[in-house]
Enzyme design. Structure first.
Site, PDB file in Angstrom:
ATOM      1  N   LYS A   1     -54.189  48.918  98.076  1.00  0.00           N
ATOM      2  CA  LYS A   1     -54.872  49.017  96.938  1.00  0.00           C
ATOM      3  C   LYS A   1     -54.098  49.928  95.699  1.00  0.00           C
ATOM      4  O   LYS A   1     -54.134  49.904  94.749  1.00  0.00           O
ATOM      5  CB  LYS A   1     -56.578  49.175  96.975  1.00  0.00           C
ATOM      6  CG  LYS A   1     -56.691  50.269  97.712  1.00  0.00           C
ATOM      7  CD  LYS A   1     -56.569  51.678  96.982  1.00  0.00           C
ATOM      8  CE  LYS A   1     -56.782  52.784  97.504  1.00  0.00           C
ATOM      9  NZ  LYS A   1     -56.496  54.177  96.880  1.00  0.00           N
TER      10      LYS A   1
ATOM     11  N   VAL B   1     -48.976  64.202  94.961  1.00  0.00           N
ATOM     12  CA  VAL B   1     -48.692  62.946  96.034  1.00  0.00           C
ATOM     13  C   VAL B   1     -49.536  61.456  95.371  1.00  0.00           C
ATOM     14  O   VAL B   1     -50.735  61.595  95.277  1.00  0.00           O
ATOM     15  CB  VAL B   1     -48.876  62.760  97.492  1.00  0.00           C
ATOM     16  CG1 VAL B   1     -48.510  61.423  97.989  1.00  0.00           C
ATOM     17  CG2 VAL B   1     -48.003  64.011  98.112  1.00  0.00           C
TER      18      VAL B   1
ATOM     19  N   SER C   1     -57.785  58.797  89.085  1.00  0.00           N
ATOM     20  CA  SER C   1     -56.867  58.221  90.262  1.00  0.00           C
ATOM     21  C   SER C   1     -55.465  58.687  89.911  1.00  0.00           C
ATOM     22  O   SER C   1     -55.123  58.233  88.882  1.00  0.00           O
ATOM     23  CB  SER C   1     -57.091  56.662  90.215  1.00  0.00           C
ATOM     24  OG  SER C   1     -55.942  56.083  91.005  1.00  0.00           O
ATOM     25  N   ARG C   2     -55.030  59.353  90.950  1.00  0.00           N
ATOM     26  CA  ARG C   2     -53.446  59.553  90.608  1.00  0.00           C
ATOM     27  C   ARG C   2     -52.433  58.224  90.854  1.00  0.00           C
ATOM     28  O   ARG C   2     -51.511  58.219  89.829  1.00  0.00           O
ATOM     29  CB  ARG C   2     -52.967  60.314  91.903  1.00  0.00           C
ATOM     30  CG  ARG C   2     -53.386  61.772  91.705  1.00  0.00           C
ATOM     31  CD  ARG C   2     -53.061  62.659  93.020  1.00  0.00           C
ATOM     32  NE  ARG C   2     -53.914  61.898  94.070  1.00  0.00           N
ATOM     33  CZ  ARG C   2     -53.936  62.705  95.209  1.00  0.00           C
ATOM     34  NH1 ARG C   2     -53.451  63.694  95.583  1.00  0.00           N
ATOM     35  NH2 ARG C   2     -54.828  62.195  96.215  1.00  0.00           N
TER      36      ARG C   2
ATOM     37  N   ALA D   1     -61.837  62.405  94.804  1.00  0.00           N
ATOM     38  CA  ALA D   1     -62.497  63.737  94.653  1.00  0.00           C
ATOM     39  C   ALA D   1     -63.154  64.439  93.621  1.00  0.00           C
ATOM     40  O   ALA D   1     -64.090  65.215  93.656  1.00  0.00           O
ATOM     41  CB  ALA D   1     -61.133  64.680  95.111  1.00  0.00           C
TER      42      ALA D   1
ATOM     43  N   THR E   1     -60.376  52.940  92.059  1.00  0.00           N
ATOM     44  CA  THR E   1     -58.959  53.436  91.740  1.00  0.00           C
ATOM     45  C   THR E   1     -57.926  52.756  90.773  1.00  0.00           C
ATOM     46  O   THR E   1     -57.167  53.212  89.998  1.00  0.00           O
ATOM     47  CB  THR E   1     -57.981  53.482  92.730  1.00  0.00           C
ATOM     48  OG1 THR E   1     -57.754  52.174  93.428  1.00  0.00           O
ATOM     49  CG2 THR E   1     -58.447  54.510  93.793  1.00  0.00           C
TER      50      THR E   1
ATOM     51  N   GLY F   1     -62.269  54.477 101.820  1.00  0.00           N
ATOM     52  CA  GLY F   1     -63.295  54.055 100.968  1.00  0.00           C
ATOM     53  C   GLY F   1     -62.989  54.645  99.588  1.00  0.00           C
ATOM     54  O   GLY F   1     -62.115  55.338  99.435  1.00  0.00           O
TER      55      GLY F   1
END
Length: 337
Positions: free
Chosen positions: A189, A277, A252-253, A137, A246, A133
């Protein structure tokens, strides 16, 4: 009850912090090289996120100690580490009543398997649940509420995860029986999030972002349904919900990777600077290979694959996407299978 979290990364430590009051015991396991002195001695991290864990949290690099007597085990390692960790779990031995919950979002290379398929390869008798979902973090650590979906072929296991991981006013858990859809929504996604960051860095505007999200979502649905997913799942938390989060957040990485690509940086330098990562990088390759096997067009995902793995410039990618052959929006509706 005891909760064990395998993986001391940002999301794993955030979950240890978030779920502390739900369990009598909380244990975080990581490889010796992944557990810093700060985490081991003071139960906190200062980079890349600041997390202070409660005193009762156990930190260990001994896998047998970590999973011993655990009621729920959360797999929160990079997708490339899922199979090796599951091999270790096989050696340690899981009990029949232990529930294994995977939270890693991606596809294995070169097999192109979903994480549940990888886990079942190594632990065929495990009681497995997938949790996915919109779960950035940093926002959760800041006290912002969110929700996720627990998917499993074993509905009783999914319900246990729903009840034990639900945190009132902070973390709401739903259940779902469509494992394929929930997994692919959370995985695919990430590629579209890279595309969104790419467009943001090029200052292409909100219209372009809306276009990318919509056309990217169409690609996610095409591929996922061809692999057996229920299309409605892709419009739920693990698909559309995660996509929106994201594709619009600097936390968002994958969005960050796309932003750096849009500025002309090379992927090796980006990943070194990121220091963690970004699953969308490898997933772009896996997704394009899957789409080719399925004879499905995924132009947005292909563009990101080229941005990551070739020397194509940002402007060349934009031109390729915008000047493709004109087609009906719902072209797949008219195809004869």
């Amino acid at each position: 009850m005891k909760l064990t979290i395998l993986g001391p990364g940002c999301w794993g430590l955030t979950l240890a912090w978030l779920l502390n009051d739900n369990f009598e015991q909380v244990c975080v396991w990581g490889r010796k090289e992944d557990i810093t002195d700060e985490l081991r001695k003071y139960k906190r991290t200062s980079a890349p996120l600041c997390v202070q864990l409660p005193e009762k949290t156990q930190i260990t690099d001994n896998l047998k100690t970590a999973v011993s007597d655990a009621d729920i085990i959360l797999l929160v390692v990079a997708t490339s580490g899922i199979r090796p960790v599951c091999k270790q779990l096989k050696e340690v031995g899981l009990k029949d009543n232990q529930i294994l919950v995977n939270l890693s979002k991606g596809l294995e290379l070169p097999s192109l398997k979903r994480m549940s398929e990888v886990i079942k390869d190594e632990l065929p008798d495990s009681k497995l649940v997938i949790l996915s979902g919109p779960t950035l973090a940093k926002e959760i650590l800041n006290g912002c509420p969110t929700a996720a979906t627990a998917a499993s072929d074993d509905f009783a296991a999914a319900e246990i995860v729903q009840k034990k991981l639900n945190v009132p006013s902070k973390f709401r858990i739903y259940t779902n029986s469509d494992v394929i859809g929930v997994e692919l929504g959370g995985s695919l996604k990430n590629v579209i999030a890279i595309a969104s960051g790419f467009a943001d860095a090029m200052h292409l505007g909100d219209n372009c972002r809306g276009t990318l999200l919509t056309r990217g979502m169409a690609e996610m649905v095409r591929v996922s349904t061809a692999l057996g997913a229920n299309p409605s799942t892709l419009y739920g938390l693990s698909g559309m919900g995660d996509l929106i989060a994201t594709c619009s957040s600097p936390y968002s990485r994958n969005f960050t990777v796309g932003s750096m690509l849009g500025k002309g940086k090379k992927i090796d330098d980006i990943l070194k600077e990121l220091g963690s990562v970004a699953e969308g990088v490898k997933t772009s390759k896996a997704l394009c290979e899957l789409a080719k096997k399925l004879n499905i067009e995924v132009p947005v995902s292909n563009a990101i694959y080229e941005a990551v793995y070739t020397d194509i410039t940002p402007n060349e990618i934009l031109s390729k996407l915008m000047n493709r052959k004109l087609k009906p929006e719902d072209e797949y509706k008219f195809r004869t299978v």
